[in-house]
Design a protein around this motif. Structure first.
Motif, PDB file in Angstrom:
ATOM      1  N   ILE A  60     -61.765  58.027 -18.356  1.00  0.00           N
ATOM      2  CA  ILE A  60     -63.145  58.446 -18.629  1.00  0.00           C
ATOM      3  C   ILE A  60     -63.529  59.626 -17.748  1.00  0.00           C
ATOM      4  CG2 ILE A  60     -65.563  57.721 -18.435  1.00  0.00           C
ATOM      5  CD1 ILE A  60     -64.557  54.877 -19.192  1.00  0.00           C
ATOM      6  N   THR A  61     -63.138  59.579 -16.468  1.00  0.00           N
ATOM      7  CA  THR A  61     -63.479  60.664 -15.550  1.00  0.00           C
ATOM      8  C   THR A  61     -62.821  61.971 -15.963  1.00  0.00           C
ATOM      9  OG1 THR A  61     -63.717  59.084 -13.723  1.00  0.00           O
ATOM     10  CG2 THR A  61     -63.423  61.401 -13.146  1.00  0.00           C
ATOM     11  N   VAL A  62     -61.528  61.924 -16.254  1.00  0.00           N
ATOM     12  CA  VAL A  62     -60.810  63.134 -16.662  1.00  0.00           C
ATOM     13  C   VAL A  62     -61.381  63.678 -17.967  1.00  0.00           C
ATOM     14  CG1 VAL A  62     -58.566  64.024 -17.438  1.00  0.00           C
ATOM     15  CG2 VAL A  62     -58.695  62.509 -15.448  1.00  0.00           C
ATOM     16  N   THR A  63     -61.669  62.791 -18.926  1.00  0.00           N
ATOM     17  CA  THR A  63     -62.237  63.220 -20.197  1.00  0.00           C
ATOM     18  C   THR A  63     -63.602  63.871 -20.001  1.00  0.00           C
ATOM     19  OG1 THR A  63     -61.089  61.466 -21.400  1.00  0.00           O
ATOM     20  CG2 THR A  63     -62.981  62.462 -22.480  1.00  0.00           C
ATOM     21  N   THR A  64     -64.438  63.251 -19.171  1.00  0.00           N
ATOM     22  CA  THR A  64     -65.783  63.774 -18.928  1.00  0.00           C
ATOM     23  C   THR A  64     -65.723  65.160 -18.295  1.00  0.00           C
ATOM     24  OG1 THR A  64     -66.692  61.550 -18.663  1.00  0.00           O
ATOM     25  CG2 THR A  64     -67.959  63.365 -17.711  1.00  0.00           C
ATOM     26  N   VAL A  65     -64.930  65.295 -17.244  1.00  0.00           N
ATOM     27  CA  VAL A  65     -64.810  66.593 -16.568  1.00  0.00           C
ATOM     28  C   VAL A  65     -64.229  67.640 -17.513  1.00  0.00           C
ATOM     29  CG1 VAL A  65     -63.660  67.825 -14.689  1.00  0.00           C
ATOM     30  CG2 VAL A  65     -64.636  65.557 -14.280  1.00  0.00           C
ATOM     31  N   GLY A  66     -63.222  67.247 -18.306  1.00  0.00           N
ATOM     32  CA  GLY A  66     -62.594  68.191 -19.222  1.00  0.00           C
ATOM     33  C   GLY A  66     -63.519  68.668 -20.320  1.00  0.00           C
ATOM     34  N   VAL A  67     -64.257  67.750 -20.943  1.00  0.00           N
ATOM     35  CA  VAL A  67     -65.176  68.133 -22.025  1.00  0.00           C
ATOM     36  C   VAL A  67     -66.285  69.019 -21.491  1.00  0.00           C
ATOM     37  CG1 VAL A  67     -66.864  67.257 -23.686  1.00  0.00           C
ATOM     38  CG2 VAL A  67     -64.654  66.119 -23.444  1.00  0.00           C
TER      39      VAL A  67
END
Length: 271
Positions: A129-136
């Motif tokens: 979730i953290t990686v996805t949030t930062v990436g988006v």
């Protein structure tokens, strides 16, 4: 006379070897759970797809500090779903694979093994979730401004622990009923609406605000939001820790009920 000092040393060595062996068993349990998480479709759905979709929708009409708050809320909402569908299903999957009887009969306390698996599941979901949030957000040209990094890391750590404790409780509850999937569905959306994450409880009627008080992730949202503004919300942190401890204690007691039922029926199968 010379053999006396050797006895305490031998006892210390045995305890040290036992602790090392337990650490190896817990690490193996966590590693097996991580391997299962990577192959589980709900892990991908709730750890990557859901937070990405929520952020894409939110970023179309929200900007600045409001988008930061929405990113936290969407991430915690996805973590709630991950706790239900992944960590919450650990015991049922052990039953499906036929491995639960072996775990119960192992020389190690199965509660520690279950906790290691639940922690691994929660850490995996949080990382996704953290990686996805930062990436988006990066793809949309937005960077979350964090004024209190220490408070942010503390909030994330408490979120992982709380999700693991919640997974321990739900996993024990779900194994007591055949309707676990239906219960999972019933728990997902009401908490998203009333849990104080995606929709702040202040936006709800007064008589509908109480459910958020028993959802630890709603308090963790306040801790994380405070980190963005440069403060540490100590009352919210204390509430989140108290609820996390309550989830863990309740999960411990419910699992005792699961084992007692298994002893009475002479089986750990859902029959």
């Amino acid at each position: 006379m010379t053999a006396t000092p050797a006895a305490p040393a031998a006892s210390v060595a045995r305890r040290r070897d036992g602790a090392a062996e337990l650490a190896t068993v817990l690490a193996t349990s966590a590693r097996v759970q991580l391997a299962m998480q990577r192959a589980h479709p709900m892990s991908i759905m709730l750890g990557i797809v859901q937070p990405a979709v929520l952020l894409v929708i939110g970023s179309s009409s929200t900007h600045g500090a409001a988008l930061d708050g929405f990113a936290l809320a969407s991430g915690l909402s996805s973590l709630w779903g991950g706790s239900i569908w992944t960590a919450g299903g650990i015991l049922r999957r052990e039953i499906e694979y036929g491995t639960l009887p072996r775990l119960v009969c192992s020389p190690w306390n199965i509660r520690f093994l279950l906790l290691a698996k639940s922690l691994a599941a929660s850490m995996f979901q949080t990382l996704c979730i953290t990686v996805t949030t930062v990436g988006v957000l990066a793809c949309s040209g937005h960077t979350i401004a964090v004024r209190a990094p220490g408070a942010l890391l503390l909030g994330i750590l408490v979120a992982v622990l709380s999700a693991a404790a919640l997974g321990l409780l739900l996993s024990s509850l779900f194994v007591l009923t055949r309707a676990a999937v239906r219960i999972s569905e019933a728990l997902s959306y009401p908490v998203l609406l009333l849990g104080g994450m995606l929709i702040p409880s202040a936006y709800l009627p007064a008589w509908l605000r109480w459910p958020s008080a028993v959802v630890s992730l709603s308090w963790i949202r306040r801790v994380l939001h405070g980190a963005l503004t440069g403060s540490t919300d100590l009352p919210a942190l204390a509430a989140a820790l108290a609820l996390t401890a309550g989830y863990a204690a309740a999960g411990w007691l419910v699992f005792d009920a699961v084992l007692d039922r298994a002893r009475l029926r002479g089986t750990l199968e859902l029959r």
